[in-house]
Write a protein that holds these residues in place. Structure first.
Motif, PDB file in Angstrom:
ATOM      1  N   LEU A 129      57.905  99.342  46.139  1.00  0.00           N
ATOM      2  CA  LEU A 129      58.386  98.120  45.498  1.00  0.00           C
ATOM      3  C   LEU A 129      58.627  97.010  46.506  1.00  0.00           C
ATOM      4  O   LEU A 129      58.236  95.851  46.266  1.00  0.00           O
ATOM      5  CB  LEU A 129      59.676  98.424  44.729  1.00  0.00           C
ATOM      6  CG  LEU A 129      60.310  97.250  43.979  1.00  0.00           C
ATOM      7  CD1 LEU A 129      59.393  96.769  42.865  1.00  0.00           C
ATOM      8  CD2 LEU A 129      61.671  97.660  43.413  1.00  0.00           C
ATOM      9  N   ASP A 130      59.251  97.317  47.636  1.00  0.00           N
ATOM     10  CA  ASP A 130      59.552  96.276  48.617  1.00  0.00           C
ATOM     11  C   ASP A 130      58.271  95.628  49.149  1.00  0.00           C
ATOM     12  O   ASP A 130      58.205  94.397  49.313  1.00  0.00           O
ATOM     13  CB  ASP A 130      60.353  96.870  49.783  1.00  0.00           C
ATOM     14  CG  ASP A 130      61.769  97.254  49.383  1.00  0.00           C
ATOM     15  OD1 ASP A 130      62.242  96.741  48.346  1.00  0.00           O
ATOM     16  OD2 ASP A 130      62.397  98.063  50.088  1.00  0.00           O
ATOM     17  N   LEU A 131      57.270  96.439  49.428  1.00  0.00           N
ATOM     18  CA  LEU A 131      55.999  95.915  49.931  1.00  0.00           C
ATOM     19  C   LEU A 131      55.358  94.973  48.933  1.00  0.00           C
ATOM     20  O   LEU A 131      54.927  93.853  49.283  1.00  0.00           O
ATOM     21  CB  LEU A 131      55.045  97.075  50.245  1.00  0.00           C
ATOM     22  CG  LEU A 131      53.595  96.694  50.568  1.00  0.00           C
ATOM     23  CD1 LEU A 131      53.520  95.940  51.879  1.00  0.00           C
ATOM     24  CD2 LEU A 131      52.718  97.944  50.610  1.00  0.00           C
ATOM     25  N   ILE A 132      55.297  95.384  47.686  1.00  0.00           N
ATOM     26  CA  ILE A 132      54.597  94.595  46.682  1.00  0.00           C
ATOM     27  C   ILE A 132      55.359  93.320  46.323  1.00  0.00           C
ATOM     28  O   ILE A 132      54.767  92.247  46.149  1.00  0.00           O
ATOM     29  CB  ILE A 132      54.341  95.453  45.419  1.00  0.00           C
ATOM     30  CG1 ILE A 132      53.433  96.635  45.771  1.00  0.00           C
ATOM     31  CG2 ILE A 132      53.714  94.610  44.313  1.00  0.00           C
ATOM     32  CD1 ILE A 132      52.132  96.257  46.449  1.00  0.00           C
ATOM     33  N   THR A 133      56.700  93.412  46.232  1.00  0.00           N
ATOM     34  CA  THR A 133      57.465  92.199  45.909  1.00  0.00           C
ATOM     35  C   THR A 133      57.357  91.174  47.028  1.00  0.00           C
ATOM     36  O   THR A 133      57.303  89.975  46.775  1.00  0.00           O
ATOM     37  CB  THR A 133      58.945  92.538  45.646  1.00  0.00           C
ATOM     38  OG1 THR A 133      59.483  93.272  46.749  1.00  0.00           O
ATOM     39  CG2 THR A 133      59.094  93.349  44.378  1.00  0.00           C
ATOM     40  N   GLU A 134      57.298  91.651  48.279  1.00  0.00           N
ATOM     41  CA  GLU A 134      57.124  90.720  49.398  1.00  0.00           C
ATOM     42  C   GLU A 134      55.722  90.124  49.389  1.00  0.00           C
ATOM     43  O   GLU A 134      55.543  88.918  49.591  1.00  0.00           O
ATOM     44  CB  GLU A 134      57.378  91.440  50.721  1.00  0.00           C
ATOM     45  CG  GLU A 134      57.202  90.530  51.936  1.00  0.00           C
ATOM     46  CD  GLU A 134      57.409  91.263  53.252  1.00  0.00           C
ATOM     47  OE1 GLU A 134      57.226  90.630  54.301  1.00  0.00           O
ATOM     48  OE2 GLU A 134      57.735  92.472  53.222  1.00  0.00           O
ATOM     49  N   LEU A 135      54.738  90.960  49.155  1.00  0.00           N
ATOM     50  CA  LEU A 135      53.349  90.505  49.174  1.00  0.00           C
ATOM     51  C   LEU A 135      53.087  89.453  48.098  1.00  0.00           C
ATOM     52  O   LEU A 135      52.363  88.480  48.327  1.00  0.00           O
ATOM     53  CB  LEU A 135      52.418  91.709  48.969  1.00  0.00           C
ATOM     54  CG  LEU A 135      50.928  91.490  49.176  1.00  0.00           C
ATOM     55  CD1 LEU A 135      50.628  91.164  50.623  1.00  0.00           C
ATOM     56  CD2 LEU A 135      50.154  92.730  48.750  1.00  0.00           C
ATOM     57  N   LEU A 136      53.688  89.639  46.919  1.00  0.00           N
ATOM     58  CA  LEU A 136      53.462  88.734  45.797  1.00  0.00           C
ATOM     59  C   LEU A 136      54.572  87.689  45.648  1.00  0.00           C
ATOM     60  O   LEU A 136      54.533  86.880  44.714  1.00  0.00           O
ATOM     61  CB  LEU A 136      53.347  89.545  44.501  1.00  0.00           C
ATOM     62  CG  LEU A 136      52.147  90.491  44.424  1.00  0.00           C
ATOM     63  CD1 LEU A 136      52.236  91.376  43.187  1.00  0.00           C
ATOM     64  CD2 LEU A 136      50.837  89.707  44.407  1.00  0.00           C
TER      65      LEU A 136
END
Length: 380
Positions: A113-120
């Protein structure tokens, strides 16, 4: 590797397509064609949402469908992510709950979740509900939810079709980041040549349910024989470029291309950044002598390599017929001129010419980021 060999008969339309793509090495693969040509039906057959009458679908040696062998893996077991035109979020759930829906079903998930929320860039939206989001925010959440389901490949069916121009511009850099930072193979369906140039590395051109051509985006868009399918009005060339220098005094960026230096309005990119430059055929003029005293900032040496068929601007106005010319400047450059200009310049195959391109004709919508570059192409 994705292999599709499929036939499907509809009441007034038929698909008979063969596609073989090394998706991992190809980055984003675009299925491009006019509305109704069969693009969505093809990816629906890959996803298992539409059953071919006959054929075979294989991803990385895993057979998902084989009509002869009686194999038809259901969609939920294909490990394929699908982003639709509309976000399809659960209105009663928060953004975080939507993102986590379906996540962690498989062990060894690559994304968290942290990776994807940062990426998007959606971390600040986690406590909101879909009704509080803009169209672009909803689509970013939808993309994030799909990625968190840990797919092996991502299918995107015209994900920007329901958005206005500003929201499209908002989403495009995030899709580019998915390509560059996640290493997730993406098949992207679109009928917008601008989106394809900005995002894709490989284009599969679909026409009436069949593959008309496939290959590098630059090669496909430069072919004169394909202009009825790639779009007459928006026809152009895609040229690889690297940021060379900044002309700060005049607010211009100098790009190094196979044809020489090309100046464009200033970009916030560092020297060495790779990008793809799209030059519309209608934005290029030709001369048989190098002009002086002109406002054109880009004057490139070239040779006529192909002269296409006439293009009539109106069916009853032969005098207004245009022609497209392919000029070799170290890369193919498509040029649209009047038939009168063609005759007056005496252009033939092999004629030396100068291609003239206004710097202001190359706007932000004509720039795509080269694979592996660190930043999206944007204006300062």
């Amino acid at each position: 590797m994705i292999e599709l060999r499929a036939k499907k008969q509809f009441p007034s339309f038929a698909i008979d397509a063969e596609i073989e793509i090394d998706a991992e090495d190809s980055g984003i693969v675009a299925l491009f064609g006019k509305s109704g040509c069969g693009k969505t039906s093809i990816i629906n057959m890959i996803a298992g949402l539409l059953r071919p009458d006959a054929g075979k679908v294989v991803i990385d040696d895993r057979v998902l469908f084989d009509s002869k062998a009686g194999i038809d893996i259901p969609p939920y077991r294909r490990d394929i992510g699908y982003v639709f035109q509309d976000a399809r979020l659960f209105p009663h759930m928060t953004v975080k709950s939507n993102l986590l829906y379906g996540a962690g079903r498989e062990s060894g998930t690559r994304f968290d979740l942290d990776l994807i929320t940062e990426l998007l860039d959606i971390g600040h939206l986690l406590t909101r509900r879909p009704g509080e989001l803009s169209g672009g925010e909803k689509q970013r959440v939808s993309i994030g939810r799909t990625i968190l389901s840990n797919p092996r490949i991502l299918l995107m069916d015209e994900p920007l079709a329901s958005l206005d121009g500003a929201r499209k511009a908002e989403i495009l850099p995030f899709i580019q980041r998915l390509r560059d930072e996640l290493g997730l193979p993406i098949i992207y369906v679109s009928h917008s040549i601008e989106e394809v140039v900005r995002l894709a590395d490989v284009m599969v051109l679909i026409d009436e349910g069949r593959v008309a051509a496939s290959g590098d985006v630059g090669d496909i868009t430069s072919r004169l024989d394909l202009y009825p399918l790639t779009g007459r009005y928006e026809a152009g060339s895609v040229i690889a470029a690297t940021v060379k220098d900044l002309d700060a005094d005049y607010g211009l960026t100098v790009l190094d291309t196979p044809g020489g230096d090309i100046r464009v309005p200033q970009l916030s990119l560092s020297p060495g950044s790779a990008l793809r430059l799209r030059i519309r055929a209608r934005d290029v003029a030709l001369a048989i002598e190098r002009p002086t005293g002109t406002s054109f900032q880009n004057i490139l040496n070239g040779t006529v390599r192909e002269i296409g068929e006439r293009i009539h601007t109106r069916s009853d106005a032969a005098a207004d017929a245009m022609v497209e010319v392919s000029v070799d400047i170290g890369a193919p450059l498509r040029v649209r001129i009047t038939r009168k200009s063609l005759d007056e310049l005496g252009l033939r195959i092999g004629s030396p010419v100068y291609a003239l391109i206004k710097a202001v004709a190359i706007d932000k919508h004509t720039l795509g980021r080269g694979a592996g570059s660190e930043h999206a192409a944007r204006y300062s």
